[in-house]
Design a protein around this motif. Sequence first.
Motif, PDB file in Angstrom:
ATOM      1  N   ARG A   1     -13.828  -3.772  -8.661  1.00  0.00           N
ATOM      2  CA  ARG A   1     -13.615  -2.491  -9.335  1.00  0.00           C
ATOM      3  C   ARG A   1     -13.585  -1.335  -8.340  1.00  0.00           C
ATOM      4  NH1 ARG A   1     -16.396  -5.805 -12.599  1.00  0.00           N
ATOM      5  NH2 ARG A   1     -15.645  -5.998 -14.713  1.00  0.00           N
ATOM      6  N   THR A   2     -13.578  -1.646  -7.035  1.00  0.00           N
ATOM      7  CA  THR A   2     -13.644  -0.597  -6.022  1.00  0.00           C
ATOM      8  C   THR A   2     -12.340  -0.415  -5.262  1.00  0.00           C
ATOM      9  OG1 THR A   2     -14.451  -2.118  -4.330  1.00  0.00           O
ATOM     10  CG2 THR A   2     -16.100  -0.983  -5.679  1.00  0.00           C
ATOM     11  N   VAL A   3     -11.288  -1.149  -5.609  1.00  0.00           N
ATOM     12  CA  VAL A   3     -10.013  -1.008  -4.931  1.00  0.00           C
ATOM     13  C   VAL A   3      -9.494   0.401  -5.179  1.00  0.00           C
ATOM     14  CG1 VAL A   3      -7.622  -1.800  -4.848  1.00  0.00           C
ATOM     15  CG2 VAL A   3      -9.468  -3.445  -5.080  1.00  0.00           C
ATOM     16  N   LEU A   4      -9.092   1.053  -4.110  1.00  0.00           N
ATOM     17  CA  LEU A   4      -8.670   2.441  -4.224  1.00  0.00           C
ATOM     18  C   LEU A   4      -7.202   2.552  -4.559  1.00  0.00           C
ATOM     19  CD1 LEU A   4     -10.542   3.885  -1.136  1.00  0.00           C
ATOM     20  CD2 LEU A   4     -11.271   3.931  -3.523  1.00  0.00           C
ATOM     21  N   PHE A   5      -6.883   3.373  -5.523  1.00  0.00           N
ATOM     22  CA  PHE A   5      -5.504   3.705  -5.856  1.00  0.00           C
ATOM     23  C   PHE A   5      -5.239   5.087  -5.292  1.00  0.00           C
ATOM     24  CE2 PHE A   5      -6.666   0.622  -9.013  1.00  0.00           C
ATOM     25  CZ  PHE A   5      -5.516  -0.111  -9.199  1.00  0.00           C
ATOM     26  N   ARG A   6      -4.171   5.217  -4.588  1.00  0.00           N
ATOM     27  CA  ARG A   6      -3.800   6.515  -4.045  1.00  0.00           C
ATOM     28  C   ARG A   6      -3.225   7.341  -5.192  1.00  0.00           C
ATOM     29  NH1 ARG A   6      -0.261   5.616   0.830  1.00  0.00           N
ATOM     30  NH2 ARG A   6       1.039   4.758  -0.793  1.00  0.00           N
ATOM     31  N   GLY A   7      -3.663   8.578  -5.331  1.00  0.00           N
ATOM     32  CA  GLY A   7      -3.256   9.388  -6.459  1.00  0.00           C
ATOM     33  C   GLY A   7      -2.066  10.213  -6.303  1.00  0.00           C
TER      34      GLY A   7
ATOM     35  N   ALA B   1       0.832  -1.207   0.000  1.00  0.00           N
ATOM     36  CA  ALA B   1       0.000   0.000   0.000  1.00  0.00           C
ATOM     37  C   ALA B   1       0.863   1.253   0.000  1.00  0.00           C
ATOM     38  CB  ALA B   1      -0.928  -0.010   1.207  1.00  0.00           C
ATOM     39  N   ARG B   2       1.932   1.230   0.766  1.00  0.00           N
ATOM     40  CA  ARG B   2       2.829   2.389   0.844  1.00  0.00           C
ATOM     41  C   ARG B   2       3.503   2.652  -0.510  1.00  0.00           C
ATOM     42  NH1 ARG B   2       4.506   1.239   5.604  1.00  0.00           N
ATOM     43  NH2 ARG B   2       6.032  -0.307   4.966  1.00  0.00           N
ATOM     44  N   VAL B   3       3.908   1.591  -1.202  1.00  0.00           N
ATOM     45  CA  VAL B   3       4.655   1.739  -2.456  1.00  0.00           C
ATOM     46  C   VAL B   3       3.729   1.952  -3.656  1.00  0.00           C
ATOM     47  CG1 VAL B   3       6.205   0.538  -4.060  1.00  0.00           C
ATOM     48  CG2 VAL B   3       6.612   0.417  -1.604  1.00  0.00           C
ATOM     49  N   THR B   4       2.630   1.201  -3.743  1.00  0.00           N
ATOM     50  CA  THR B   4       1.772   1.235  -4.932  1.00  0.00           C
ATOM     51  C   THR B   4       0.472   2.007  -4.746  1.00  0.00           C
ATOM     52  OG1 THR B   4       0.576  -0.790  -4.379  1.00  0.00           O
ATOM     53  CG2 THR B   4       2.629  -1.029  -5.638  1.00  0.00           C
ATOM     54  N   GLY B   5       0.042   2.191  -3.494  1.00  0.00           N
ATOM     55  CA  GLY B   5      -1.238   2.842  -3.245  1.00  0.00           C
ATOM     56  C   GLY B   5      -2.429   1.898  -3.296  1.00  0.00           C
ATOM     57  N   LEU B   6      -2.202   0.612  -3.415  1.00  0.00           N
ATOM     58  CA  LEU B   6      -3.288  -0.372  -3.483  1.00  0.00           C
ATOM     59  C   LEU B   6      -3.713  -0.818  -2.090  1.00  0.00           C
ATOM     60  CD1 LEU B   6      -2.002  -2.726  -6.286  1.00  0.00           C
ATOM     61  CD2 LEU B   6      -4.034  -1.306  -6.376  1.00  0.00           C
ATOM     62  N   ASN B   7      -5.014  -0.898  -1.868  1.00  0.00           N
ATOM     63  CA  ASN B   7      -5.541  -1.432  -0.622  1.00  0.00           C
ATOM     64  C   ASN B   7      -6.003  -2.871  -0.887  1.00  0.00           C
ATOM     65  OD1 ASN B   7      -6.764  -1.985   1.789  1.00  0.00           O
ATOM     66  ND2 ASN B   7      -8.546  -0.708   1.407  1.00  0.00           N
TER      67      ASN B   7
END
Length: 92
Positions: free
Chosen positions: A86-92, A46-52
């Motif tokens: 389709r709801t996984v959040l990507f940090r922008g 999550a820290r590196v890619t922004g994926l939860n």
Amino acid sequence: MAKSVLTILRTPRGFRWRLREHRNARIIGASSEAYRDRADCVRNIARVTGLNLAPFLWGLSRDRYEFVLSESEVTAHYAGYTRVDRTVLFRG
């Protein structure tokens, strides 16, 4: 974002992750260390890619997880189980 494949696997030293391009399997990211707990590995992703990815892994205990990532969805593959989200959040 072109399709990528994120793999989380358990090694004798702990959990590691690797991110590869889907079309040519070139490594574009990886953990620099093994994590004792899977949760620590997921937090690093999550820290590196922004994926939860925590919702995908809740209550599961496997040695290998594979996620196919695209701009609009994440498809999880593990132990014969496939889930598309389709709801996984990507940090922008």
